[in-house]
Structures are given as C-alpha cells and as structure tokens.
Scaffold this motif. Structure first.
Motif, mmCIF file in Angstrom:
data_model
loop_
_atom_site.group_PDB
_atom_site.id
_atom_site.type_symbol
_atom_site.label_atom_id
_atom_site.label_comp_id
_atom_site.label_asym_id
_atom_site.label_seq_id
_atom_site.Cartn_x
_atom_site.Cartn_y
_atom_site.Cartn_z
ATOM 1 N N MET A 1 9.724 -76.660 -15.853
ATOM 2 C CA MET A 1 8.733 -77.629 -16.266
ATOM 3 C C MET A 1 7.363 -76.956 -16.194
ATOM 4 N N ILE A 2 6.628 -77.116 -17.258
ATOM 5 C CA ILE A 2 5.257 -76.597 -17.322
ATOM 6 C C ILE A 2 4.330 -77.798 -17.433
ATOM 7 N N ILE A 3 3.327 -77.839 -16.564
ATOM 8 C CA ILE A 3 2.350 -78.920 -16.622
ATOM 9 C C ILE A 3 0.948 -78.319 -16.609
ATOM 10 N N HIS A 4 0.182 -78.614 -17.642
ATOM 11 C CA HIS A 4 -1.234 -78.255 -17.675
ATOM 12 C C HIS A 4 -2.027 -79.548 -17.551
ATOM 13 N N HIS A 5 -3.236 -79.457 -17.031
ATOM 14 C CA HIS A 5 -4.016 -80.682 -16.822
ATOM 15 C C HIS A 5 -5.355 -80.626 -17.541
ATOM 16 N N THR A 6 -5.873 -81.816 -17.830
ATOM 17 C CA THR A 6 -7.170 -81.921 -18.487
ATOM 18 C C THR A 6 -8.254 -81.386 -17.564
ATOM 19 N N ASP A 7 -9.353 -80.978 -18.148
ATOM 20 C CA ASP A 7 -10.510 -80.430 -17.432
ATOM 21 C C ASP A 7 -10.150 -79.226 -16.565
ATOM 22 N N CYS A 8 -9.181 -78.459 -17.010
ATOM 23 C CA CYS A 8 -8.773 -77.238 -16.311
ATOM 24 C C CYS A 8 -9.929 -76.245 -16.327
ATOM 25 N N GLY A 9 -10.144 -75.584 -15.223
ATOM 26 C CA GLY A 9 -11.221 -74.609 -15.131
ATOM 27 C C GLY A 9 -11.119 -73.520 -16.187
ATOM 28 N N LEU A 10 -9.901 -73.153 -16.573
ATOM 29 C CA LEU A 10 -9.741 -72.103 -17.576
ATOM 30 C C LEU A 10 -10.150 -72.543 -18.978
ATOM 31 N N THR A 11 -10.283 -73.860 -19.193
ATOM 32 C CA THR A 11 -10.770 -74.304 -20.500
ATOM 33 C C THR A 11 -12.277 -74.105 -20.610
ATOM 34 N N HIS A 12 -12.926 -73.868 -19.489
ATOM 35 C CA HIS A 12 -14.373 -73.639 -19.470
ATOM 36 C C HIS A 12 -14.723 -72.160 -19.350
ATOM 37 N N ALA A 13 -13.708 -71.346 -19.120
ATOM 38 C CA ALA A 13 -13.933 -69.913 -18.919
ATOM 39 C C ALA A 13 -13.710 -69.153 -20.216
ATOM 40 N N THR A 14 -14.464 -68.102 -20.381
ATOM 41 C CA THR A 14 -14.250 -67.199 -21.502
ATOM 42 C C THR A 14 -14.020 -65.811 -20.929
ATOM 43 N N ASN A 15 -13.481 -64.940 -21.740
ATOM 44 C CA ASN A 15 -13.295 -63.562 -21.299
ATOM 45 C C ASN A 15 -14.624 -62.980 -20.830
ATOM 46 N N GLU A 16 -15.674 -63.270 -21.574
ATOM 47 C CA GLU A 16 -17.001 -62.746 -21.248
ATOM 48 C C GLU A 16 -17.471 -63.233 -19.873
ATOM 49 N N LYS A 17 -17.302 -64.527 -19.610
ATOM 50 C CA LYS A 17 -17.724 -65.085 -18.316
ATOM 51 C C LYS A 17 -16.927 -64.477 -17.162
ATOM 52 N N ILE A 18 -15.618 -64.353 -17.345
ATOM 53 C CA ILE A 18 -14.777 -63.792 -16.279
ATOM 54 C C ILE A 18 -15.134 -62.335 -16.032
ATOM 55 N N ARG A 19 -15.336 -61.566 -17.098
ATOM 56 C CA ARG A 19 -15.730 -60.157 -16.939
ATOM 57 C C ARG A 19 -17.063 -60.049 -16.196
ATOM 58 N N HIS A 20 -18.008 -60.930 -16.516
ATOM 59 C CA HIS A 20 -19.314 -60.919 -15.852
ATOM 60 C C HIS A 20 -19.145 -61.110 -14.337
ATOM 61 N N ILE A 21 -18.336 -62.071 -13.946
ATOM 62 C CA ILE A 21 -18.092 -62.330 -12.517
ATOM 63 C C ILE A 21 -17.426 -61.117 -11.870
ATOM 64 N N LEU A 22 -16.440 -60.547 -12.549
ATOM 65 C CA LEU A 22 -15.752 -59.380 -11.989
ATOM 66 C C LEU A 22 -16.683 -58.186 -11.838
ATOM 67 N N LYS A 23 -17.578 -57.994 -12.812
ATOM 68 C CA LYS A 23 -18.529 -56.879 -12.728
ATOM 69 C C LYS A 23 -19.483 -57.051 -11.555
ATOM 70 N N GLN A 24 -19.813 -58.299 -11.220
ATOM 71 C CA GLN A 24 -20.666 -58.539 -10.057
ATOM 72 C C GLN A 24 -19.935 -58.173 -8.769
ATOM 73 N N ARG A 25 -18.642 -58.428 -8.734
ATOM 74 C CA ARG A 25 -17.849 -58.149 -7.532
ATOM 75 C C ARG A 25 -17.387 -56.700 -7.456
ATOM 76 N N LEU A 26 -17.127 -56.102 -8.611
ATOM 77 C CA LEU A 26 -16.618 -54.720 -8.679
ATOM 78 C C LEU A 26 -17.422 -53.922 -9.705
ATOM 79 N N PRO A 27 -18.699 -53.680 -9.444
ATOM 80 C CA PRO A 27 -19.549 -53.047 -10.461
ATOM 81 C C PRO A 27 -19.113 -51.638 -10.864
ATOM 82 N N GLU A 28 -18.376 -50.958 -10.025
ATOM 83 C CA GLU A 28 -17.978 -49.586 -10.341
ATOM 84 C C GLU A 28 -16.649 -49.489 -11.098
ATOM 85 N N ASP A 29 -15.996 -50.603 -11.362
ATOM 86 C CA ASP A 29 -14.698 -50.572 -12.043
ATOM 87 C C ASP A 29 -14.889 -50.505 -13.557
ATOM 88 N N PRO A 30 -14.525 -49.380 -14.185
ATOM 89 C CA PRO A 30 -14.724 -49.209 -15.625
ATOM 90 C C PRO A 30 -13.701 -49.963 -16.484
#
Length: 88
Positions: free
Chosen positions: A1-30
């Motif tokens: 059974m697969i259940i997804h829910h409304t207002d999921c955080g991933l519906t508000h995230a984009t690749n660009e936003k996630i990469r930005h957060i990761l770069k802040q946490r791991l700035p040296e990771d190419p």
C-alpha cells in the motif's frame, strides 16, 4: 500500500531548493549540483509512479496486489488512486 498525503513537504521542494540547503551543510561536496531529487508536482501521479516502480521491481512478487491512496490532511479522507492501467 502506498499512501501520499496533501500538503506534503516534497510538493513545496524543488531540486534547486534542496541543492541550496545541501550546499550550506556540505559546501565542499562537488556532487551536489548533479543530484536529482524527484520533485513532486502532482500527488496522484507520484502515487502512480511509485506503484509502477513496485510493479516493475524484481524484488516484489508478481501476484502481490499494489494499491495507492491519497490522504487529505484537512478532511481525513483516503481516496484510492486507480492504478489498474499500470502494467508489469
């Protein structure tokens, strides 16, 4: 059974936003600029894609029934997503 829910955080995230957060946490990771995170733009489609993924997996028995649902956080309603058209 697969259940997804409304207002999921991933519906508000984009690749660009996630990469930005990761770069802040791991700035040296190419490798961060090359990562893709599977943005969710359509909840029903994301359920269907997950159902198809499981149906195509050699690790899942062919006779296993796979069902998908959307859960509405506001109403508490659980709605089945019709995946009958999906094939193995």
């Amino acid at each position: 059974m697969i259940i997804h829910h409304t207002d999921c955080g991933l519906t508000h995230a984009t690749n660009e936003k996630i990469r930005h957060i990761l770069k802040q946490r791991l700035p040296e990771d190419p490798t961060i600029d090359t990562l893709e995170f599977g943005e969710i733009k359509n909840l029903e489609m994301s359920v269907l894609e997950d159902m198809q993924f499981l149906r195509n997996s050699p690790l899942v028995r062919a006779d296993l029934v796979i069902k998908g649902y959307l859960y509405d956080l506001e109403t508490g309603r659980l709605t089945e997503v019709n995946g009958d058209a999906l094939s193995r």
